[in-house]
Scaffold this motif. Structure first.
Motif, PDB file in Angstrom:
ATOM      1  N   PRO A 111       0.803  -1.227   0.000  1.00 12.92           N
ATOM      2  CA  PRO A 111       0.000   0.000   0.000  1.00 12.92           C
ATOM      3  C   PRO A 111       0.830   1.268   0.000  1.00 12.92           C
ATOM      4  N   GLU A 112       2.101   1.170   0.408  1.00  7.46           N
ATOM      5  CA  GLU A 112       2.968   2.352   0.409  1.00  7.46           C
ATOM      6  C   GLU A 112       3.479   2.686  -0.984  1.00  7.46           C
ATOM      7  N   ARG A 113       3.158   1.843  -1.974  1.00  7.47           N
ATOM      8  CA  ARG A 113       3.612   2.066  -3.348  1.00  7.47           C
ATOM      9  C   ARG A 113       2.447   2.302  -4.309  1.00  7.47           C
ATOM     10  N   VAL A 114       1.273   2.582  -3.802  1.00 10.17           N
ATOM     11  CA  VAL A 114       0.094   2.775  -4.646  1.00 10.17           C
ATOM     12  C   VAL A 114      -0.432   4.198  -4.462  1.00 10.17           C
ATOM     13  N   LEU A 115      -0.777   4.842  -5.584  1.00 12.29           N
ATOM     14  CA  LEU A 115      -1.299   6.203  -5.572  1.00 12.29           C
ATOM     15  C   LEU A 115      -2.735   6.216  -6.103  1.00 12.29           C
ATOM     16  N   TYR A 116      -3.543   7.092  -5.545  1.00 13.41           N
ATOM     17  CA  TYR A 116      -4.874   7.329  -6.109  1.00 13.41           C
ATOM     18  C   TYR A 116      -4.764   8.271  -7.304  1.00 13.41           C
ATOM     19  N   GLY A 117      -5.440   7.922  -8.385  1.00  7.66           N
ATOM     20  CA  GLY A 117      -5.539   8.801  -9.542  1.00  7.66           C
ATOM     21  C   GLY A 117      -6.915   8.667 -10.150  1.00  7.66           C
ATOM     22  N   SER A 118      -7.416   9.734 -10.755  1.00  6.33           N
ATOM     23  CA  SER A 118      -8.793   9.726 -11.259  1.00  6.33           C
ATOM     24  C   SER A 118      -8.900   9.623 -12.781  1.00  6.33           C
ATOM     25  N   ASP A 119      -7.910  10.097 -13.529  1.00  4.44           N
ATOM     26  CA  ASP A 119      -7.972  10.267 -14.980  1.00  4.44           C
ATOM     27  C   ASP A 119      -8.838  11.461 -15.378  1.00  4.44           C
ATOM     28  N   PHE A 120      -9.225  12.279 -14.423  1.00  2.00           N
ATOM     29  CA  PHE A 120     -10.021  13.458 -14.710  1.00  2.00           C
ATOM     30  C   PHE A 120      -9.284  14.348 -15.695  1.00  2.00           C
ATOM     31  N   PRO A 121      -9.965  14.976 -16.639  1.00  7.25           N
ATOM     32  CA  PRO A 121     -11.413  14.992 -16.854  1.00  7.25           C
ATOM     33  C   PRO A 121     -11.908  13.921 -17.822  1.00  7.25           C
ATOM     34  N   ASN A 122     -11.028  13.016 -18.253  1.00  3.81           N
ATOM     35  CA  ASN A 122     -11.378  12.077 -19.321  1.00  3.81           C
ATOM     36  C   ASN A 122     -12.077  10.833 -18.799  1.00  3.81           C
ATOM     37  N   VAL A 123     -13.136  11.034 -18.019  1.00  2.70           N
ATOM     38  CA  VAL A 123     -13.858   9.914 -17.426  1.00  2.70           C
ATOM     39  C   VAL A 123     -15.322   9.950 -17.855  1.00  2.70           C
ATOM     40  N   PRO A 124     -15.981   8.773 -17.891  1.00  2.00           N
ATOM     41  CA  PRO A 124     -17.382   8.697 -18.298  1.00  2.00           C
ATOM     42  C   PRO A 124     -18.344   8.646 -17.113  1.00  2.00           C
ATOM     43  N   TYR A 125     -17.832   8.926 -15.918  1.00  3.30           N
ATOM     44  CA  TYR A 125     -18.632   8.806 -14.701  1.00  3.30           C
ATOM     45  C   TYR A 125     -18.305   9.968 -13.772  1.00  3.30           C
ATOM     46  N   ALA A 126     -18.909   9.974 -12.576  1.00  2.00           N
ATOM     47  CA  ALA A 126     -18.744  11.082 -11.634  1.00  2.00           C
ATOM     48  C   ALA A 126     -17.291  11.244 -11.218  1.00  2.00           C
ATOM     49  N   TRP A 127     -16.851  12.475 -11.051  1.00  4.41           N
ATOM     50  CA  TRP A 127     -15.459  12.789 -10.730  1.00  4.41           C
ATOM     51  C   TRP A 127     -14.982  12.106  -9.460  1.00  4.41           C
ATOM     52  N   ASP A 128     -15.883  11.851  -8.495  1.00  3.91           N
ATOM     53  CA  ASP A 128     -15.505  11.284  -7.202  1.00  3.91           C
ATOM     54  C   ASP A 128     -15.857   9.806  -7.069  1.00  3.91           C
ATOM     55  N   ARG A 129     -16.204   9.169  -8.147  1.00  5.29           N
ATOM     56  CA  ARG A 129     -16.635   7.765  -8.111  1.00  5.29           C
ATOM     57  C   ARG A 129     -15.555   6.858  -7.532  1.00  5.29           C
TER      58      ARG A 129
END
Length: 318
Positions: free
Chosen positions: A270-288
């Motif tokens: 878990p110390e080597r994993v980052l959260y990323g969204s791909d925003f704005p190129n997503v087909p769903y809610a920004w916070d999904r």
């Protein structure tokens, strides 16, 4: 070498291309919009959130990308200009964003790097990365200029730029990153595969190729987006073996594609994993995706690292 604390591989069969939906196949694309509800801002119960995978481009490049996605990928829900992208996320509780871009042809990189460096000057909460087209003349000089402008790493995309991670044209880039101690984010996973790309992503991309890079450049901080989709088992083994590998979650935990999300990868290191969204190129809610990560019941210290702390460490912004 790192020993995974959980029985990461033994109890889990890796999802096949079919089981994971193949992300994109000729008979699926474009995929449908999700039309799910979005939140007004992040929950106050979350630790500090840094979105480590946000795209910014000059407007004409964004528009060209969106046309491609509308035809071959999925409908882009947030067709925002770069400065609007930044303000959208920051105004909703994201503390910092890592701004990514990539050059589609020779001669683009310098202008793109200057554009992103300008965004960073305007908004200090943007961590901007540079780009270059592997093999183009003066690649080392382009990156040296970008680092001199304050950009904090490099972003490359095997699918769009049509290269394999272990080919000779990358050596200048890897050496420049090691010399400057800058992270490198490379979309080196095989998905999404699309007939619209000019190269076969299953041919040029593999965890085995990435493993050779990690072994040859132990001083390189390498981050592979999308948890390496779809070779999750192979990337898990790489995570166990190499301390210079990071992964980001982008789109894999959003439960948009078919097949179960690869939650085991979050627990392996878990110390080597980052959260990323791909925003704005997503087909769903920004916070999904962030909502789904928060609902997994992870230990507080692990969740805090994944959604923000690990990005701080990787980009030296603690």
């Amino acid at each position: 070498m790192h020993d995974c604390p959980l029985p990461c591989l033994a109890d889990h069969a890796p999802p096949s291309r079919e089981a994971f939906g193949g992300w994109l196949s000729a008979d699926q694309a474009p995929l449908p919009a999700a039309n799910d509800e979005e939140g007004a801002r992040l929950s106050s119960s979350l630790p500090e959130v840094i979105d480590a995978h946000v795209h910014v481009f000059p407007e004409p490049v964004f528009e060209a990308l969106w046309r491609w996605f509308d035809q071959y990928g999925w409908p882009i829900r947030y067709k925002l200009k770069a400065r609007e992208v930044v303000q959208f996320l920051l105004s909703r509780g994201v503390s910092r964003i890592v701004a990514l871009h990539y050059a589609h042809k020779p001669g683009m990189a310098r202008a793109l790097n200057q554009f992103v460096a300008g965004l960073c000057r305007e908004e200090p909460r943007v961590v901007g990365l540079a780009t270059v087209l592997p093999g183009e003349p003066g690649a080392k000089e382009i990156l040296a200029e970008a680092f001199g402008m304050g950009l904090k790493g490099v972003k490359l995309h095997c699918h769009v730029q049509c290269f394999s991670p272990d080919e000779e044209s990358l050596h200048d880039v890897y050496e420049a990153c090691v010399r400057a101690n800058k992270p490198l984010v490379v979309h080196a996973g095989r998905e999404p595969k699309s007939p619209a790309y000019k190269c076969d992503t299953y041919e040029i991309c593999s965890a085995e190729r990435v493993g050779r890079v990690l072994a040859d450049y132990p001083g390189l901080k390498l981050c592979v987006p999308h948890l390496g989709a779809n070779e999750f088992d192979a990337y898990e083994r790489l995570m166990e073996r190499y301390d210079n590998l990071w992964l980001d979650t982008t789109m894999t935990m959003a439960e948009y594609f078919t097949g179960p999300p690869p939650v085991r990868l979050l627990h392996c290191r878990p110390e080597r994993v980052l959260y990323g969204s791909d925003f704005p190129n997503v087909p769903y809610a920004w916070d999904r995706e962030i909502k789904r990560l928060a609902a997994l019941g992870m230990r507080e210290i692990e969740l805090a690292g994944i959604v923000g702390g690990n990005a701080k460490r990787l980009y030296g912004s603690e």
